[in-house]
Design a protein around this motif. Structure first.
Motif, PDB file in Angstrom:
ATOM      1  N   LEU A 144       0.854  -1.188   0.000  1.00 36.47           N
ATOM      2  CA  LEU A 144       0.000   0.000   0.000  1.00 36.47           C
ATOM      3  C   LEU A 144       0.890   1.237   0.000  1.00 36.47           C
ATOM      4  CD1 LEU A 144      -2.988   1.024   0.237  1.00 36.47           C
ATOM      5  CD2 LEU A 144      -2.592   1.150   2.702  1.00 36.47           C
ATOM      6  N   TYR A 145       0.620   2.168  -0.893  1.00 38.49           N
ATOM      7  CA  TYR A 145       1.528   3.302  -1.095  1.00 38.49           C
ATOM      8  C   TYR A 145       0.892   4.666  -0.799  1.00 38.49           C
ATOM      9  CZ  TYR A 145       4.471  -0.217  -3.252  1.00 38.49           C
ATOM     10  OH  TYR A 145       5.242  -1.334  -3.470  1.00 38.49           O
ATOM     11  N   GLY A 146      -0.239   4.682  -0.144  1.00 40.71           N
ATOM     12  CA  GLY A 146      -0.837   5.959   0.208  1.00 40.71           C
ATOM     13  C   GLY A 146      -2.212   5.779   0.812  1.00 40.71           C
ATOM     14  N   ILE A 147      -2.723   6.862   1.383  1.00 42.94           N
ATOM     15  CA  ILE A 147      -4.051   6.870   1.988  1.00 42.94           C
ATOM     16  C   ILE A 147      -4.815   8.084   1.444  1.00 42.94           C
ATOM     17  CG2 ILE A 147      -5.370   7.143   4.121  1.00 42.94           C
ATOM     18  CD1 ILE A 147      -4.054   4.464   4.031  1.00 42.94           C
ATOM     19  N   PRO A 148      -6.024   7.890   0.904  1.00 39.14           N
ATOM     20  CA  PRO A 148      -6.805   9.029   0.415  1.00 39.14           C
ATOM     21  C   PRO A 148      -7.358   9.857   1.577  1.00 39.14           C
ATOM     22  CG  PRO A 148      -8.102   7.040   0.301  1.00 39.14           C
ATOM     23  CD  PRO A 148      -6.731   6.608   0.736  1.00 39.14           C
ATOM     24  N   PHE A 149      -7.431  11.151   1.380  1.00 39.78           N
ATOM     25  CA  PHE A 149      -8.063  12.002   2.383  1.00 39.78           C
ATOM     26  C   PHE A 149      -9.214  12.809   1.783  1.00 39.78           C
ATOM     27  CE2 PHE A 149      -4.828  14.748   0.520  1.00 39.78           C
ATOM     28  CZ  PHE A 149      -5.492  15.961   0.351  1.00 39.78           C
ATOM     29  N   SER A 150      -9.353  12.767   0.449  1.00 37.87           N
ATOM     30  CA  SER A 150     -10.423  13.518  -0.190  1.00 37.87           C
ATOM     31  C   SER A 150     -10.858  12.833  -1.477  1.00 37.87           C
ATOM     32  CB  SER A 150      -9.955  14.949  -0.505  1.00 37.87           C
ATOM     33  OG  SER A 150     -10.983  15.696  -1.111  1.00 37.87           O
ATOM     34  N   THR A 151     -12.161  12.608  -1.612  1.00 34.99           N
ATOM     35  CA  THR A 151     -12.695  11.982  -2.823  1.00 34.99           C
ATOM     36  C   THR A 151     -13.925  12.764  -3.291  1.00 34.99           C
ATOM     37  OG1 THR A 151     -13.980  10.460  -1.430  1.00 34.99           O
ATOM     38  CG2 THR A 151     -11.848   9.686  -2.238  1.00 34.99           C
ATOM     39  N   PRO A 152     -13.722  14.007  -3.738  1.00 34.85           N
ATOM     40  CA  PRO A 152     -14.860  14.870  -4.054  1.00 34.85           C
ATOM     41  C   PRO A 152     -15.351  14.757  -5.495  1.00 34.85           C
ATOM     42  CG  PRO A 152     -12.853  16.125  -4.233  1.00 34.85           C
ATOM     43  CD  PRO A 152     -12.442  14.732  -3.854  1.00 34.85           C
ATOM     44  N   PRO A 153     -16.668  14.711  -5.697  1.00 32.38           N
ATOM     45  CA  PRO A 153     -17.179  14.791  -7.065  1.00 32.38           C
ATOM     46  C   PRO A 153     -17.140  16.235  -7.552  1.00 32.38           C
ATOM     47  CG  PRO A 153     -18.994  14.661  -5.523  1.00 32.38           C
ATOM     48  CD  PRO A 153     -17.736  14.534  -4.709  1.00 32.38           C
ATOM     49  N   VAL A 154     -17.015  16.413  -8.870  1.00 33.15           N
ATOM     50  CA  VAL A 154     -17.131  17.747  -9.438  1.00 33.15           C
ATOM     51  C   VAL A 154     -18.610  18.132  -9.402  1.00 33.15           C
ATOM     52  CG1 VAL A 154     -17.438  16.984 -11.827  1.00 33.15           C
ATOM     53  CG2 VAL A 154     -16.409  19.205 -11.364  1.00 33.15           C
ATOM     54  N   LEU A 155     -18.896  19.408  -9.198  1.00 26.94           N
ATOM     55  CA  LEU A 155     -20.286  19.851  -9.060  1.00 26.94           C
ATOM     56  C   LEU A 155     -20.450  21.272  -9.578  1.00 26.94           C
ATOM     57  CD1 LEU A 155     -19.997  21.789  -6.338  1.00 26.94           C
ATOM     58  CD2 LEU A 155     -20.013  19.586  -5.192  1.00 26.94           C
ATOM     59  N   ILE A 156     -21.656  21.754  -9.561  1.00 32.54           N
ATOM     60  CA  ILE A 156     -21.979  23.100 -10.032  1.00 32.54           C
ATOM     61  C   ILE A 156     -22.135  24.043  -8.837  1.00 32.54           C
ATOM     62  CG2 ILE A 156     -23.768  24.548 -11.101  1.00 32.54           C
ATOM     63  CD1 ILE A 156     -22.422  23.082 -13.235  1.00 32.54           C
ATOM     64  N   TYR A 157     -21.398  25.140  -8.867  1.00 36.12           N
ATOM     65  CA  TYR A 157     -21.650  26.259  -7.958  1.00 36.12           C
ATOM     66  C   TYR A 157     -22.476  27.272  -8.751  1.00 36.12           C
ATOM     67  CZ  TYR A 157     -17.950  24.467  -4.906  1.00 36.12           C
ATOM     68  OH  TYR A 157     -17.194  23.680  -4.072  1.00 36.12           O
ATOM     69  N   TYR A 158     -23.542  27.793  -8.153  1.00 39.17           N
ATOM     70  CA  TYR A 158     -24.333  28.763  -8.894  1.00 39.17           C
ATOM     71  C   TYR A 158     -24.690  29.973  -8.033  1.00 39.17           C
ATOM     72  CZ  TYR A 158     -28.510  26.506  -6.797  1.00 39.17           C
ATOM     73  OH  TYR A 158     -29.455  25.986  -5.939  1.00 39.17           O
ATOM     74  N   ASN A 159     -24.804  31.095  -8.731  1.00 35.52           N
ATOM     75  CA  ASN A 159     -25.126  32.376  -8.109  1.00 35.52           C
ATOM     76  C   ASN A 159     -26.652  32.477  -7.993  1.00 35.52           C
ATOM     77  OD1 ASN A 159     -25.761  35.180  -7.747  1.00 35.52           O
ATOM     78  ND2 ASN A 159     -23.721  35.729  -8.511  1.00 35.52           N
ATOM     79  N   LYS A 160     -27.173  32.259  -6.803  1.00 35.34           N
ATOM     80  CA  LYS A 160     -28.624  32.252  -6.600  1.00 35.34           C
ATOM     81  C   LYS A 160     -29.244  33.606  -6.913  1.00 35.34           C
ATOM     82  CE  LYS A 160     -30.331  30.011  -3.057  1.00 35.34           C
ATOM     83  NZ  LYS A 160     -30.570  29.524  -1.662  1.00 35.34           N
ATOM     84  N   ASP A 161     -28.525  34.681  -6.616  1.00 33.62           N
ATOM     85  CA  ASP A 161     -29.067  36.009  -6.867  1.00 33.62           C
ATOM     86  C   ASP A 161     -29.294  36.253  -8.355  1.00 33.62           C
ATOM     87  OD1 ASP A 161     -28.992  36.415  -4.180  1.00 33.62           O
ATOM     88  OD2 ASP A 161     -27.376  37.898  -4.186  1.00 33.62           O
ATOM     89  N   LEU A 162     -28.368  35.793  -9.198  1.00 35.33           N
ATOM     90  CA  LEU A 162     -28.526  35.978 -10.642  1.00 35.33           C
ATOM     91  C   LEU A 162     -29.712  35.173 -11.168  1.00 35.33           C
ATOM     92  CD1 LEU A 162     -24.840  36.007 -11.991  1.00 35.33           C
ATOM     93  CD2 LEU A 162     -26.394  37.945 -11.674  1.00 35.33           C
ATOM     94  N   PHE A 163     -29.900  33.962 -10.653  1.00 32.43           N
ATOM     95  CA  PHE A 163     -31.050  33.149 -11.068  1.00 32.43           C
ATOM     96  C   PHE A 163     -32.353  33.823 -10.653  1.00 32.43           C
ATOM     97  CE2 PHE A 163     -28.000  29.876 -11.950  1.00 32.43           C
ATOM     98  CZ  PHE A 163     -28.631  29.017 -12.844  1.00 32.43           C
ATOM     99  N   LEU A 164     -32.372  34.346  -9.434  1.00 34.75           N
ATOM    100  CA  LEU A 164     -33.579  35.032  -8.952  1.00 34.75           C
ATOM    101  C   LEU A 164     -33.871  36.279  -9.780  1.00 34.75           C
ATOM    102  CD1 LEU A 164     -35.800  35.232  -6.768  1.00 34.75           C
ATOM    103  CD2 LEU A 164     -34.175  36.557  -5.380  1.00 34.75           C
ATOM    104  N   GLU A 165     -32.817  37.016 -10.096  1.00 32.54           N
ATOM    105  CA  GLU A 165     -32.961  38.250 -10.880  1.00 32.54           C
ATOM    106  C   GLU A 165     -33.583  37.979 -12.245  1.00 32.54           C
ATOM    107  OE1 GLU A 165     -29.679  40.838 -13.185  1.00 32.54           O
ATOM    108  OE2 GLU A 165     -29.390  40.807 -11.010  1.00 32.54           O
ATOM    109  N   LYS A 166     -33.221  36.840 -12.855  1.00 33.05           N
ATOM    110  CA  LYS A 166     -33.740  36.493 -14.179  1.00 33.05           C
ATOM    111  C   LYS A 166     -35.029  35.673 -14.116  1.00 33.05           C
ATOM    112  CE  LYS A 166     -30.383  38.306 -16.652  1.00 33.05           C
ATOM    113  NZ  LYS A 166     -30.614  39.346 -17.678  1.00 33.05           N
TER     114      LYS A 166
END
Length: 438
Positions: free
Chosen positions: A155-177
């Protein structure tokens, strides 16, 4: 070996001196012969100095510094220096340091870096250290997250993070439109690339310098931005055997054309080289790993949230990020292994869970991760992170990934400068990447 013999000889001489001087010698200075030898040996012992490498922003570095300070308090004979290297340069600089024997003792590795270092034999087997320590609770780590670091019983290492890619969105811009948010569309089962593009076009406002979407965190890191797009459209980077470039297909052309059109036809995406960031408030939707929350949480000018990636004909194509800690072939493997165990312990992951998706069951399956910070909400984390992990995929690796990565990045410049077509870029990639995969 020479230093050990010298210490032994000094101790022996001091012991002889104490025997011939008798009790009076000890009475004169308040010590006996064995005490003097112990003091002499302690005086010549050197402190162990470790180097630990990582990438990341200031908030993530500060978090690791806090953990390192705790480690140093528990190990008073060890000092740890943190080396921060930009992610885009990390693998190349680490390879150079390993070749010149100036490498850190331990450090972070991303999934794409691991095959090359395993092939070159520059990682230390830590199986005995982590499995043999009952206080480490090795069984708490999800077995599947260890596969990339395993070679038979090593064994040559230990994972500490396994994050999926995701969408960050600006809620204010969505509300404005007056638009439904990605979260609302996802709950309705309608969050796909058609809706994604509709929203991007509606959000884009050239007069205010607002773009509907940005897929790119770093223009030199194409794979994080494009792999989910490729996979969601049914395209693959390599064939199933991992020996041939496989992106030059109708599905690959469709996905890359969509990316090109966002920039040059629909103009909903910043142009190549534009460093506009999501936290500026002028990007409607942005794709990144969960670790970006370390920067997003500092935003006070607008409301934001996270959502899963949109779906294509082949699902969301969500890529799973991967970061682990390894010990490198340097002077202090035993002490470096202790640092690795501390950094990847359950206690440490309860701290790092504020930015990273932990690989330990006891942390990920508890409220620690869901409520590590005030934003995003537990519901958003459940939808965009936890519910996506099972179907997410780790980016393909290759022992020559560094060369393949550089080649693809260079050929993408033909697309970015509009000096070549999508067909031309993919055809050239096939010609120039295949020889690197042998």
């Amino acid at each position: 070996m020479i230093r050990t013999r010298l210490l032994g000889l000094m101790a022996a001489l001091l012991l002889i001196s104490g025997c011939t001087s008798g009790a009076g010698s000890g009475a004169a200075d308040g010590t006996d012969g064995s005490g003097s030898a112990g003091q002499e040996k302690t005086a010549v012992q050197e402190r162990v100095k470790l180097k630990f490498s990582l990438w990341g922003n200031d908030a993530q570095k500060a978090m690791v510094e806090g953990l390192v300070n705790e480690f140093e308090q528990l190990h008073p004979g060890v000092d740890v220096e943190i080396m921060t290297i930009p992610f885009a340069d990390y693998q190349q600089k680490l390879s150079i340091m390993l070749a010149s024997r100036t490498a850190p003792d331990a450090g972070w590795l991303a999934e794409r870096m691991i095959p090359q270092l395993l092939e070159s034999g520059q990682l230390v087997d830590i199986a005995a250290e982590v499995k043999g320590d009952p206080n480490y609770h090795y069984a708490d780590i999800y077995p599947s997250t260890l596969d990339i670091f395993k070679r038979e019983d090593r064994l040559y290492g230990i994972p500490f993070s396994t994050p999926p890619v995701l969408i960050y969105y600006n809620k204010d811009l969505f509300l404005e439109k007056g638009l439904k948010t990605p979260t609302e569309l996802y709950k309705e089962g309608k969050w796909n690339y058609d809706e994604f593009l509709k929203a991007a076009r509606s959000l884009t406002d050239p007069q205010r310098g607002i773009y509907g979407v940005k897929l790119v965190r770093d223009w030199n890191n194409w794979s994080d931005a494009l792999l989910p797009l490729f996979w969601s459209h049914g395209a693959e980077l390599f064939d199933s055997s991992g020996i041939s470039f496989a992106l030059n297909t109708p599905a690959g052309r469709e996905a890359l054309q969509l990316y090109s059109d966002m920039m040059f036809k629909d103009k909903v995406h910043p142009l190549p080289g534009d460093e506009l960031t999501f936290d500026s408030g002028r990007v409607g939707m942005y794709t990144d790993r969960y670790s970006y929350t370390s920067k997003a949480r500092a935003v006070t000018d607008f409301a934001w949230d996270i959502a899963p990636m949109p779906a294509g004909i082949n699902g969301t194509g969500t890529s799973l990020g991967y970061a682990g800690v390894s010990v490198f072939e340097t002077r202090h493997p035993a002490e470096a292994a202790e640092l690795l165990k501390f950094i990847t312990s359950a206690e440490a992951m309860r701290v790092t869970a504020q930015y990273f998706v932990p690989s330990r069951k006891s942390v990920l399956e508890s409220d620690v991760f869901l409520r590590a910070a005030s934003k995003p909400s537990p519901e958003s984390i459940q939808l965009a992170v936890l519910d996506q992990i099972a179907s997410a995929r780790i980016a393909p690796g290759h022992k020559n990934w560094q060369q393949i990565d550089t080649k693809i990045q260079m050929l993408l410049d033909g697309l970015y400068t509009q000096s070549s077509t999508v067909d031309g870029v993919l055809g050239q990639m096939e010609l120039e990447v295949n020889p690197l995969m042998e």
